[in-house]
Scaffold this active site. Sequence first.
Site, PDB file in Angstrom:
ATOM      1  N   CYS A  22       0.865  -1.177   0.000  1.00 33.22           N
ATOM      2  CA  CYS A  22       0.000   0.000   0.000  1.00 33.22           C
ATOM      3  C   CYS A  22       0.905   1.231   0.000  1.00 33.22           C
ATOM      4  O   CYS A  22       1.760   1.378   0.881  1.00 33.22           O
ATOM      5  CB  CYS A  22      -0.918  -0.002   1.228  1.00 33.22           C
ATOM      6  SG  CYS A  22      -1.995  -1.454   1.293  1.00 33.22           S
ATOM      7  N   TYR A  24       0.784   4.195   0.820  1.00 33.42           N
ATOM      8  CA  TYR A  24       0.825   5.134   1.937  1.00 33.42           C
ATOM      9  C   TYR A  24       1.222   4.472   3.258  1.00 33.42           C
ATOM     10  O   TYR A  24       1.239   5.119   4.297  1.00 33.42           O
ATOM     11  CB  TYR A  24      -0.533   5.814   2.121  1.00 33.42           C
ATOM     12  CG  TYR A  24      -1.706   4.863   2.153  1.00 33.42           C
ATOM     13  CD1 TYR A  24      -1.890   3.964   3.194  1.00 33.42           C
ATOM     14  CD2 TYR A  24      -2.640   4.861   1.113  1.00 33.42           C
ATOM     15  CE1 TYR A  24      -2.959   3.099   3.215  1.00 33.42           C
ATOM     16  CE2 TYR A  24      -3.725   3.989   1.130  1.00 33.42           C
ATOM     17  CZ  TYR A  24      -3.879   3.112   2.184  1.00 33.42           C
ATOM     18  OH  TYR A  24      -4.938   2.249   2.207  1.00 33.42           O
ATOM     19  N   GLY A  65       1.887  -4.898   9.628  1.00 36.81           N
ATOM     20  CA  GLY A  65       1.925  -5.955   8.665  1.00 36.81           C
ATOM     21  C   GLY A  65       0.580  -6.624   8.453  1.00 36.81           C
ATOM     22  O   GLY A  65      -0.469  -6.061   8.632  1.00 36.81           O
ATOM     23  N   ARG A 133      -3.655   0.466  -3.209  1.00 42.25           N
ATOM     24  CA  ARG A 133      -3.515  -0.827  -2.525  1.00 42.25           C
ATOM     25  C   ARG A 133      -3.308  -1.948  -3.547  1.00 42.25           C
ATOM     26  O   ARG A 133      -4.222  -2.293  -4.292  1.00 42.25           O
ATOM     27  CB  ARG A 133      -4.739  -1.103  -1.641  1.00 42.25           C
ATOM     28  CG  ARG A 133      -4.910  -0.066  -0.549  1.00 42.25           C
ATOM     29  CD  ARG A 133      -6.107  -0.367   0.337  1.00 42.25           C
ATOM     30  NE  ARG A 133      -5.930  -1.558   1.142  1.00 42.25           N
ATOM     31  CZ  ARG A 133      -5.328  -1.584   2.330  1.00 42.25           C
ATOM     32  NH1 ARG A 133      -4.841  -0.471   2.863  1.00 42.25           N
ATOM     33  NH2 ARG A 133      -5.219  -2.719   3.009  1.00 42.25           N
ATOM     34  N   CYS A 251      -7.685   6.721  20.523  1.00 41.66           N
ATOM     35  CA  CYS A 251      -6.719   7.570  21.230  1.00 41.66           C
ATOM     36  C   CYS A 251      -6.537   8.919  20.548  1.00 41.66           C
ATOM     37  O   CYS A 251      -6.286   9.930  21.214  1.00 41.66           O
ATOM     38  CB  CYS A 251      -5.386   6.846  21.352  1.00 41.66           C
ATOM     39  SG  CYS A 251      -4.702   6.241  19.789  1.00 41.66           S
ATOM     40  N   CYS A 257      -3.362  10.023  25.891  1.00 39.31           N
ATOM     41  CA  CYS A 257      -2.990   8.806  25.178  1.00 39.31           C
ATOM     42  C   CYS A 257      -1.868   8.126  25.950  1.00 39.31           C
ATOM     43  O   CYS A 257      -1.560   8.507  27.070  1.00 39.31           O
ATOM     44  CB  CYS A 257      -2.592   9.107  23.733  1.00 39.31           C
ATOM     45  SG  CYS A 257      -1.073  10.064  23.559  1.00 39.31           S
ATOM     46  N   CYS A 272       3.724   3.274  21.104  1.00 39.46           N
ATOM     47  CA  CYS A 272       2.512   3.419  20.290  1.00 39.46           C
ATOM     48  C   CYS A 272       2.755   2.823  18.919  1.00 39.46           C
ATOM     49  O   CYS A 272       3.911   2.702  18.474  1.00 39.46           O
ATOM     50  CB  CYS A 272       2.155   4.911  20.188  1.00 39.46           C
ATOM     51  SG  CYS A 272       0.892   5.339  18.978  1.00 39.46           S
ATOM     52  N   ASP A 273       1.681   2.473  18.252  1.00 48.57           N
ATOM     53  CA  ASP A 273       1.737   1.920  16.903  1.00 48.57           C
ATOM     54  C   ASP A 273       2.442   2.863  15.930  1.00 48.57           C
ATOM     55  O   ASP A 273       3.062   2.416  14.962  1.00 48.57           O
ATOM     56  CB  ASP A 273       0.292   1.648  16.441  1.00 48.57           C
ATOM     57  CG  ASP A 273       0.227   1.005  15.074  1.00 48.57           C
ATOM     58  OD1 ASP A 273       1.133   0.223  14.746  1.00 48.57           O
ATOM     59  OD2 ASP A 273      -0.728   1.274  14.344  1.00 48.57           O
ATOM     60  N   CYS A 322     -11.784  16.597  19.635  1.00 50.62           N
ATOM     61  CA  CYS A 322     -10.534  16.186  18.983  1.00 50.62           C
ATOM     62  C   CYS A 322      -9.322  16.197  19.901  1.00 50.62           C
ATOM     63  O   CYS A 322      -8.385  15.433  19.697  1.00 50.62           O
ATOM     64  CB  CYS A 322     -10.265  17.056  17.754  1.00 50.62           C
ATOM     65  SG  CYS A 322      -9.512  18.650  18.112  1.00 50.62           S
TER      66      CYS A 322
END
Length: 382
Positions: A22, A24, A65, A133, A251, A257, A272-273, A322
Site C-alpha cells: 500500500c 501510503y 503488517g 492498494r 486515542c 494517550c 505506540c503503533d 478532537c
Amino acid sequence: MSDKLPFVLMAKPVGSACNMICDYCYYRDVNIKPQLMDDQTLETFIQKYIDENPSDFIKFFWHGGEPTLVGIDFYKKAIYFQKYHLPSNKKVFNNIQTNGFNLNDEWCEFLAKNKFDVGLSLDGSQMTHDHYRHDLKYANTYEKIVINLRRLQSYGIQPDLLCTINAYNINYPLDVYRTLKEFNTGWIQFIPIIETNTKNELTKESINAKDYGEFLCAIFDEWIVNDLLNVHVQMFADMELVAHNMSSTVCQTSKTCGNVLVIENNGNIYSCDHYVSDDYYLGNINTDSLQSILRSPSQTEFKTEKSNLPTSCRQCRWLRYCYGGCPKNRYLNDDNDKVYLLCDGLKTFFKHIDKPFKRFLTLKKHQYPTEQIMDMIKREYY
C-alpha cells in the site's frame, strides 16, 4: 480497587511483513525483522497481558503488517495459552485487523468458530481502493478482497470496514461511503493519511485540511438523513459519546494517550503503533513488567505530549471532540504553535454539522423513532 493502570497491548506477531503493498503504508519501513513470534514470547505476552491488566474483559488485538501471515496454527496456540492463563473471573476476546487478501474458507471458519472480531481494510470502491492498494506484483486487489469480505459474511462475520482517507479517494466522498455502506457490515471507520518522507515533507498520498473537512461534511450529510438505522460511522459515534460526557473510543481524539502499547514479534514493546523506533523502545515482554513499563519515565513523558496544547486549542469550542489530534500529526503553524495538521478541516466540519447534530441528539434523547429523526432533520436542515 486495583492500582493497576488500564492499557491495551497491540500485537504484531509477524512484524511489518505483509502480502500487499500500500503506497501510503507507514509500517513497512519499520526496522523489525519479519519473523514469526516464537512460542515462549507468545505465551509470556499472553500471561502478562492477562495478569497485569485490571480489566475483567481483556481484548487481544492482532495487527501487522498482515497478521494472517503467521498462519492459523499460531492463533490456535494463542487461544490455548489464553484459556490456560485466564482466571475464572475474566473473559478474553480476540480482534484481528487484516487486509483480507489471505482469507479463505479455512480462515473464515476458524475466525467464526473462535468468535474473532474482524477489521478489514477497504478504501471504498474499486477505483479508489486499487489506486494505492496493490499485491506484491503491484496488481489490483479490490476484487479478491471483496470476494473474501463476502466469504466472511457467509460464515456469519460482519467485519468492521477500515477505510483510509488519502489524497485520491478524498475527492470521491460519496462514492467511497456508499460503496462501503452497501456491504451492510454496519460499521465504518475512516482513517486520515498523514505521513512524511525523510525530508519531513508530507507524502503525495497525504491529505490536506480543506479537503478533509469537505469529505467529512459530505458523508455526514448523507448519513444523518439516510443511514441512522443501519450504518455506524466511528467518528460520528464517538462524537455522540463525547456529547454525553463519555470517553472517545480512539486515542487520536481522546484527552490523553499512551495506554495503547505495541508488542513486536521479538517481544519488544514500544510507546505506540505510530512510534515504533529506538527513541520509543520501552522494554521486552520476556524481561519487563507491563505495569512498570506504563509507569516508566519515558512513557509518562510520552503521555503528557497529548495534553500540551497551544492557547488556540484550549480555547476552541470544539476541543472536546478532537483534543488536538494525534501528536504525531501536529505541525508548527504561522504563529509557531504546534497544531493538528487537519485542524481547519475539522473546524469546518464541526461548524457545518453543529445544528443538525445537536438536533439529532435532542430527538434521540426524547426517544423519537429513528425514521422520524431522519425525516425531521432532512426537512429542517437539508
